[in-house]
Design a protein around this motif. Sequence first.
Motif, PDB file in Angstrom:
ATOM      1  N   TYR A   1      -6.386   6.197 -11.954  1.00 39.57           N
ATOM      2  CA  TYR A   1      -6.413   7.056 -13.130  1.00 39.57           C
ATOM      3  C   TYR A   1      -7.612   8.003 -13.050  1.00 39.57           C
ATOM      4  O   TYR A   1      -8.627   7.699 -12.411  1.00 39.57           O
ATOM      5  CB  TYR A   1      -6.545   6.230 -14.407  1.00 39.57           C
TER       6      TYR A   1
ATOM      7  N   GLY B   1      -3.669  -0.157 -18.651  1.00 41.91           N
ATOM      8  CA  GLY B   1      -3.078   0.275 -17.389  1.00 41.91           C
ATOM      9  C   GLY B   1      -3.686  -0.461 -16.226  1.00 41.91           C
ATOM     10  O   GLY B   1      -4.737  -1.115 -16.349  1.00 41.91           O
ATOM     11  N   TYR B   2      -3.028  -0.379 -15.086  1.00 39.86           N
ATOM     12  CA  TYR B   2      -3.544  -1.018 -13.880  1.00 39.86           C
ATOM     13  C   TYR B   2      -3.375  -0.080 -12.697  1.00 39.86           C
ATOM     14  O   TYR B   2      -2.603   0.893 -12.729  1.00 39.86           O
ATOM     15  CB  TYR B   2      -2.843  -2.354 -13.624  1.00 39.86           C
ATOM     16  N   GLY B   3      -4.114  -0.372 -11.663  1.00 42.91           N
ATOM     17  CA  GLY B   3      -4.026   0.385 -10.427  1.00 42.91           C
ATOM     18  C   GLY B   3      -4.312  -0.529  -9.256  1.00 42.91           C
ATOM     19  O   GLY B   3      -4.993  -1.553  -9.391  1.00 42.91           O
ATOM     20  N   CYS B   4      -3.803  -0.176  -8.101  1.00 38.84           N
ATOM     21  CA  CYS B   4      -4.066  -0.938  -6.888  1.00 38.84           C
ATOM     22  C   CYS B   4      -4.084   0.027  -5.711  1.00 38.84           C
ATOM     23  O   CYS B   4      -3.463   1.095  -5.755  1.00 38.84           O
ATOM     24  CB  CYS B   4      -3.031  -2.037  -6.668  1.00 38.84           C
TER      25      CYS B   4
ATOM     26  N   ALA C   1      -7.236  -4.383  -6.751  1.00 41.17           N
ATOM     27  CA  ALA C   1      -6.375  -4.198  -7.925  1.00 41.17           C
ATOM     28  C   ALA C   1      -7.261  -4.224  -9.170  1.00 41.17           C
ATOM     29  O   ALA C   1      -8.179  -5.052  -9.267  1.00 41.17           O
ATOM     30  CB  ALA C   1      -5.311  -5.285  -8.004  1.00 41.17           C
TER      31      ALA C   1
ATOM     32  N   TYR D   1      -7.391  -3.706 -13.662  1.00 38.17           N
ATOM     33  CA  TYR D   1      -6.654  -3.673 -14.926  1.00 38.17           C
ATOM     34  C   TYR D   1      -7.643  -3.444 -16.062  1.00 38.17           C
ATOM     35  O   TYR D   1      -8.743  -4.016 -16.072  1.00 38.17           O
ATOM     36  CB  TYR D   1      -5.898  -4.978 -15.179  1.00 38.17           C
TER      37      TYR D   1
ATOM     38  N   ASN E   1      -1.467   4.090  -9.715  1.00 33.58           N
ATOM     39  CA  ASN E   1      -1.491   3.436 -11.011  1.00 33.58           C
ATOM     40  C   ASN E   1      -0.078   3.066 -11.451  1.00 33.58           C
ATOM     41  O   ASN E   1       0.897   3.319 -10.734  1.00 33.58           O
ATOM     42  CB  ASN E   1      -2.175   4.327 -12.059  1.00 33.58           C
ATOM     43  N   ASP E   2       0.026   2.457 -12.634  1.00 30.85           N
ATOM     44  CA  ASP E   2       1.329   2.015 -13.104  1.00 30.85           C
ATOM     45  C   ASP E   2       2.216   3.166 -13.588  1.00 30.85           C
ATOM     46  O   ASP E   2       3.376   2.945 -13.940  1.00 30.85           O
ATOM     47  CB  ASP E   2       1.172   0.974 -14.219  1.00 30.85           C
ATOM     48  N   GLN E   3       1.674   4.394 -13.593  1.00 35.90           N
ATOM     49  CA  GLN E   3       2.474   5.574 -13.880  1.00 35.90           C
ATOM     50  C   GLN E   3       3.053   6.186 -12.604  1.00 35.90           C
ATOM     51  O   GLN E   3       3.600   7.283 -12.629  1.00 35.90           O
ATOM     52  CB  GLN E   3       1.610   6.629 -14.603  1.00 35.90           C
ATOM     53  N   ARG E   4       2.858   5.477 -11.473  1.00 35.63           N
ATOM     54  CA  ARG E   4       3.363   5.872 -10.160  1.00 35.63           C
ATOM     55  C   ARG E   4       2.753   7.178  -9.660  1.00 35.63           C
ATOM     56  O   ARG E   4       3.398   7.960  -8.967  1.00 35.63           O
ATOM     57  CB  ARG E   4       4.890   5.996 -10.190  1.00 35.63           C
TER      58      ARG E   4
END
Length: 443
Positions: free
Chosen positions: A347, A405-408, A379, A381, A428-431
Amino acid sequence: MERGLFGAVSSVEMLSGGMIRLGVSEAEVNNIAIRFLDKTGEPTVGKTRPETILRQLTTKKGQVYSMLQGKRDVDTVLAMGIMEDVSIIPQPAGDTGKVDLIMNVVERKSGGGISAGGGISSGITNGPLAGLIGSCAIYHKNLFGRNQKLNLSLERGQIDSLFRINYTDPWIEGDDKRTSRSIMIQNSRTPGTLVHNQPDGSLTIGRVTAGIEYSRPFKPKWNGTAGIIFQRAGARDDKGNPIIRDYYSSPLTASGNTHDDMLLAKLETVYTGSGDPGSSVFVFNMEQGLPVWSEWLGFNRVNARARKGVVFGPIRLLGSFSGGHVVGNFPPHEAFAIGGTNSVRGYEEGAVGSGRSYVVGCGEISFPLMGPLEGAVFADYGTDLGSGPSVPGDPAGPRRKPGSGYGCGVGIRVDSPLGPLRLEYAFNDQRTGRFHFGVGLRN
């Protein structure tokens, strides 16, 4: 010898029954003296007061001289930052079996000077030059020969600016608890984009701050700080004019004026392990706004962060956690911003949420590649715990920040004198993906 003690076997006596009596003479410290040398090794007159050096030593008169303890004392004196070379020379003290210690010190050429440098702010992401920062400083590291430090520094970027005057006495004279004192005055301007990013131009937060802090160790590896700080803070537009509402008409101050005044009582405790990758770090701080005057803000803010590493052969596991909460009437631009290089990677800075509360966790596995290079898989969060709407004006709402949100991703580490240099790429989880660059371990 294994304990580093300085002594010798002085006599051997053969007794009946196969017994041997050994006489061991311990070298008791008789006296400790400081000798100043120039770079050629000749005696000279020093600028530092001898008592300022002697009080740093754990070796005292009457103790058995330990070479290991002496080495630690040498490292401690070097850590003062005003010596170029330090050594301890033991000498016999007559026929008493005691030893005199001569500490030879070579002072740095000058206790003061001028420095300049530059860098990149990872929190500034818009524009090709927006993250560049230049800095210069005028400093003195040994005021009055007591290791007191004075620093006048200026940092300037396209958006950021900071002027700071800082005086530090690392050990107040006459105090036996190693209490330090720091007095600070600063004028800063930082981007307000973490909470109040504007689609129609830049918004900056200006702060004038002055305070005094006292710090001291109270347990091994534990340090405590207490202080009182006054701050005046307000927002300005891209032309430098004071404003009280952002683009979405959310308030930028808690008082409704062009600025907020705060008198903060600060308490902080820090635990640091050995400093190796497997050591632990824990920091807890609390700020209490004291409404001495009716318009001064009253609030309580707590924040904590912890980091722990575990080493399994060449692989290192690193876990970190941070969280905080604010109670009371506080400036909305001081909300906890979630997302970015030292928060949830993948993000932009502050893009996950802006809350009255927050929790961020990270897990990471690093492994050697070749030479100084390391690889990493991680990862993250983070969440505002549903507290975004409770921030005055709900700045996260109109900006459609998700609140969690999370990211890896993966990254590369390179050791440097400033700490690990980190180049990372995360989804992120928004791709959506994003590159991140950081210096040092995550906060």
